[in-house]
Enzyme design. Structure first.
Site, short mmCIF file in Angstrom:
data_model
loop_
_atom_site.label_atom_id
_atom_site.label_comp_id
_atom_site.label_asym_id
_atom_site.label_seq_id
_atom_site.Cartn_x
_atom_site.Cartn_y
_atom_site.Cartn_z
N ILE A 117 -1.83 -1.12 -1.02
CA ILE A 117 -0.55 -0.94 -0.34
C ILE A 117 -0.71 -0.14 0.95
O ILE A 117 -0.05 -0.42 1.96
CB ILE A 117 0.50 -0.29 -1.29
N VAL B 218 -1.52 -8.29 -2.13
CA VAL B 218 -1.42 -6.83 -2.16
C VAL B 218 -1.11 -6.32 -3.57
O VAL B 218 -0.20 -6.81 -4.24
CB VAL B 218 -0.32 -6.35 -1.19
N CYS B 219 -1.87 -5.29 -3.96
CA CYS B 219 -1.57 -4.56 -5.20
C CYS B 219 -1.75 -3.07 -4.90
O CYS B 219 -2.03 -2.69 -3.77
CB CYS B 219 -2.46 -5.01 -6.35
N GLY B 220 -1.63 -2.25 -5.90
CA GLY B 220 -1.68 -0.81 -5.70
C GLY B 220 -3.02 -0.28 -5.24
O GLY B 220 -3.08 0.59 -4.38
N SER C 136 -6.01 -6.69 -9.73
CA SER C 136 -4.88 -7.62 -9.74
C SER C 136 -4.74 -8.35 -8.41
O SER C 136 -4.35 -9.52 -8.39
CB SER C 136 -3.58 -6.93 -10.14
#
Length: 94
Positions: free
Chosen positions: A39, A6-8, A13
């Protein structure tokens, strides 16, 4: 076993993190379905384990899913040290 990286935004990433997770799992001989998520998706997605940064982990702690917090998405040693005990525990419990 399903693992969320998980990333933004859910790409970039998280894709790097996904590749690192897959490499660690392959070296340990563990098969898992590793997916990327932003997210927002991660809050509603089901998984056995979530791997993310400390910033996003705070938003995911109430899901009753183990959350592995990593500082460096390309540090396979760090990822292995934090993720493998949880994944191996899940396999034993299955």
């Amino acid at each position: 076993m399903k693992i969320l990286a998980v990333c933004g935004m859910g790409f970039g990433s998280s894709m790097v993190l996904k590749m690192s997770i897959e490499s660690v799992l392959k070296s340990a001989g563990i098969k898992a379905d590793v997916r990327t998520a932003d997210i927002g998706i991660a809050k509603s997605e089901t998984a056995d384990v979530i791997v993310t940064s400390s910033e996003f982990s705070k938003l995911l702690q109430n899901k009753n899913i183990p959350v592995v917090v990593v500082k460096n998405y390309v540090d396979k040693k760090e990822i292995g040290e934090k993720l493998l005990p949880i994944v191996q525990g899940e396999k034993k419990g299955s």
